[in-house]
Design a protein around this motif. Structure first.
Motif, PDB file in Angstrom:
ATOM      1  N   ILE A  64       0.866  -1.177   0.000  1.00 17.68           N
ATOM      2  CA  ILE A  64       0.000   0.000   0.000  1.00 17.68           C
ATOM      3  C   ILE A  64       0.900   1.224   0.000  1.00 17.68           C
ATOM      4  N   VAL A  65       0.719   2.080  -0.989  1.00 17.71           N
ATOM      5  CA  VAL A  65       1.435   3.353  -1.030  1.00 17.71           C
ATOM      6  C   VAL A  65       0.472   4.434  -0.578  1.00 17.71           C
ATOM      7  N   GLN A  66       0.803   5.064   0.547  1.00 17.25           N
ATOM      8  CA  GLN A  66       0.021   6.188   1.073  1.00 17.25           C
ATOM      9  C   GLN A  66       0.770   7.459   0.716  1.00 17.25           C
ATOM     10  N   SER A  67       0.162   8.290  -0.141  1.00 21.97           N
ATOM     11  CA  SER A  67       0.897   9.456  -0.618  1.00 21.97           C
ATOM     12  C   SER A  67      -0.005  10.660  -0.822  1.00 21.97           C
ATOM     13  N   PRO A  68       0.519  11.825  -0.464  1.00 23.81           N
ATOM     14  CA  PRO A  68      -0.145  13.040  -0.927  1.00 23.81           C
ATOM     15  C   PRO A  68       0.175  13.215  -2.408  1.00 23.81           C
ATOM     16  N   VAL A  69      -0.651  13.977  -3.084  1.00 29.12           N
ATOM     17  CA  VAL A  69      -0.380  14.299  -4.483  1.00 29.12           C
ATOM     18  C   VAL A  69       0.253  15.678  -4.512  1.00 29.12           C
ATOM     19  N   ASN A  70       1.545  15.708  -4.786  1.00 27.00           N
ATOM     20  CA  ASN A  70       2.307  16.953  -4.840  1.00 27.00           C
ATOM     21  C   ASN A  70       2.610  17.279  -6.294  1.00 27.00           C
ATOM     22  N   TRP A  71       2.032  18.338  -6.795  1.00 29.00           N
ATOM     23  CA  TRP A  71       2.239  18.741  -8.185  1.00 29.00           C
ATOM     24  C   TRP A  71       2.011  17.568  -9.131  1.00 29.00           C
ATOM     25  N   MET A  72       0.921  16.873  -8.902  1.00 24.72           N
ATOM     26  CA  MET A  72       0.412  15.781  -9.732  1.00 24.72           C
ATOM     27  C   MET A  72       1.245  14.501  -9.650  1.00 24.72           C
ATOM     28  N   GLY A  73       2.114  14.395  -8.661  1.00 28.05           N
ATOM     29  CA  GLY A  73       2.915  13.191  -8.507  1.00 28.05           C
ATOM     30  C   GLY A  73       3.265  12.945  -7.055  1.00 28.05           C
ATOM     31  N   THR A 125      -4.013  11.454  -1.211  1.00 23.38           N
ATOM     32  CA  THR A 125      -4.691  12.635  -0.679  1.00 23.38           C
ATOM     33  C   THR A 125      -4.473  13.802  -1.634  1.00 23.38           C
ATOM     34  N   PHE A 126      -5.564  14.434  -2.012  1.00 24.05           N
ATOM     35  CA  PHE A 126      -5.575  15.524  -2.997  1.00 24.05           C
ATOM     36  C   PHE A 126      -6.126  16.807  -2.388  1.00 24.05           C
ATOM     37  N   ASN A 127      -5.588  17.936  -2.797  1.00 26.48           N
ATOM     38  CA  ASN A 127      -6.263  19.209  -2.556  1.00 26.48           C
ATOM     39  C   ASN A 127      -7.409  19.365  -3.551  1.00 26.48           C
ATOM     40  N   ALA A 128      -7.280  18.779  -4.717  1.00 21.72           N
ATOM     41  CA  ALA A 128      -8.321  18.875  -5.749  1.00 21.72           C
ATOM     42  C   ALA A 128      -9.611  18.220  -5.268  1.00 21.72           C
ATOM     43  N   PRO A 129     -10.755  18.849  -5.541  1.00 17.97           N
ATOM     44  CA  PRO A 129     -12.024  18.202  -5.191  1.00 17.97           C
ATOM     45  C   PRO A 129     -12.284  17.006  -6.105  1.00 17.97           C
ATOM     46  N   GLU A 130     -13.045  16.068  -5.612  1.00 18.95           N
ATOM     47  CA  GLU A 130     -13.374  14.880  -6.409  1.00 18.95           C
ATOM     48  C   GLU A 130     -14.043  15.261  -7.725  1.00 18.95           C
ATOM     49  N   GLU A 131     -14.816  16.335  -7.696  1.00 14.03           N
ATOM     50  CA  GLU A 131     -15.560  16.762  -8.889  1.00 14.03           C
ATOM     51  C   GLU A 131     -14.654  17.276 -10.006  1.00 14.03           C
ATOM     52  N   ALA A 132     -13.375  17.517  -9.707  1.00  9.03           N
ATOM     53  CA  ALA A 132     -12.440  17.976 -10.745  1.00  9.03           C
ATOM     54  C   ALA A 132     -12.069  16.851 -11.710  1.00  9.03           C
ATOM     55  N   PHE A 133     -12.351  15.602 -11.313  1.00 10.50           N
ATOM     56  CA  PHE A 133     -12.009  14.443 -12.130  1.00 10.50           C
ATOM     57  C   PHE A 133     -13.227  13.926 -12.894  1.00 10.50           C
ATOM     58  N   ASN A 134     -12.963  13.212 -13.961  1.00 10.45           N
ATOM     59  CA  ASN A 134     -13.996  12.512 -14.742  1.00 10.45           C
ATOM     60  C   ASN A 134     -15.040  13.437 -15.352  1.00 10.45           C
ATOM     61  N   ASP A 135     -14.732  14.693 -15.501  1.00  5.79           N
ATOM     62  CA  ASP A 135     -15.655  15.670 -16.077  1.00  5.79           C
ATOM     63  C   ASP A 135     -14.935  16.411 -17.199  1.00  5.79           C
ATOM     64  N   PRO A 136     -15.308  16.168 -18.455  1.00  6.48           N
ATOM     65  CA  PRO A 136     -14.610  16.810 -19.574  1.00  6.48           C
ATOM     66  C   PRO A 136     -14.715  18.330 -19.568  1.00  6.48           C
ATOM     67  N   ASP A 137     -15.663  18.877 -18.812  1.00 12.97           N
ATOM     68  CA  ASP A 137     -15.797  20.331 -18.752  1.00 12.97           C
ATOM     69  C   ASP A 137     -14.889  20.971 -17.701  1.00 12.97           C
ATOM     70  N   GLU A 138     -14.267  20.153 -16.858  1.00  7.14           N
ATOM     71  CA  GLU A 138     -13.341  20.692 -15.852  1.00  7.14           C
ATOM     72  C   GLU A 138     -12.013  21.028 -16.506  1.00  7.14           C
TER      73      GLU A 138
END
Length: 194
Positions: A64-73, A125-138
């Motif tokens: 299990i890799v537990q990681s924050p997402v820092n600058w998309m990585g 863990t992301f600062n980005a909201p879940e709604e930022a993903f899977n939406d082509p309009d985002e």
């Protein structure tokens, strides 16, 4: 009996001390230990011995890799961990080279993994909201998923012959944290997939 290696990839800073990632590591360690699994936890910020880490990867049934997402990585110390540990593991412990042969030098790249039958899971863990993903309009992610963003990490484990478990992610952790709800979701995720 399963052996679980949990890697805490968080890199502490004054901006981000790592409480959430540490709590998620503790949650996984406690829940899996109570189920009778043998667990080991690696905190990347504490340093590492590359050969010992390769042995832990060989020992583990699940990583299990537990990681924050820092600058998309991943945070930079975890990238260094990967560079050092996985390079040592290229000598037959994690993979036998890159999978190609002299007979077919252009085929089967990445097929030399020696950890087949083992699995891995990303917990992010992301600062980005879940709604930022899977939406082509985002704007930023343009309809892409969390796993699309983390495709290179999935390929790293696939290079070793491992299979992925469903990714877990916490969102909006800085502006609108919902830690209690995230911990409840994580407990359910672990119960469902391990």
């Amino acid at each position: 009996m399963k052996n679980i290696l949990i890697i805490n990839a968080h890199h502490a800073s004054s901006f981000s001390p790592g409480k959430l990632n540490g709590t998620l590591v503790e949650c996984a360690h406690k829940q899996l230990s109570e189920k009778g699994y043998q667990t080991q936890v690696v905190k990347v910020d504490d340093g590492w011995d590359a050969e010992q880490e390769v042995e832990k990867h060989q020992w583990a049934d699940v990583i299990i890799v537990q990681s924050p997402v820092n600058w998309m990585g991943v945070p930079w110390p975890f990238k260094k961990y990967m560079d050092e540990v996985y390079t040592v593991g290229m000598m037959g412990q994690l993979c036998n080279g890159d999978g190609r042969s002299h007979e077919a030098p252009k085929k089967n790249y990445g097929g030399g993994g020696t950890l087949s039958g083992k699995r891995y899971m990303l917990s992010l863990t992301f600062n980005a909201p879940e709604e930022a993903f899977n939406d082509p309009d985002e704007y930023l992610f343009q309809g892409k998923s969390v796993d699309d963003l983390w495709f290179p990490m999935h390929m790293n484990f696939r290079f070793f012959g491992m299979e992925g478990l469903p990714t877990f992610s916490c969102h909006d952790v800085m502006k609108n944290p919902e830690v209690e709800s995230d911990l409840e979701r994580y407990a359910r995720h672990l119960a469902a997939h391990l």
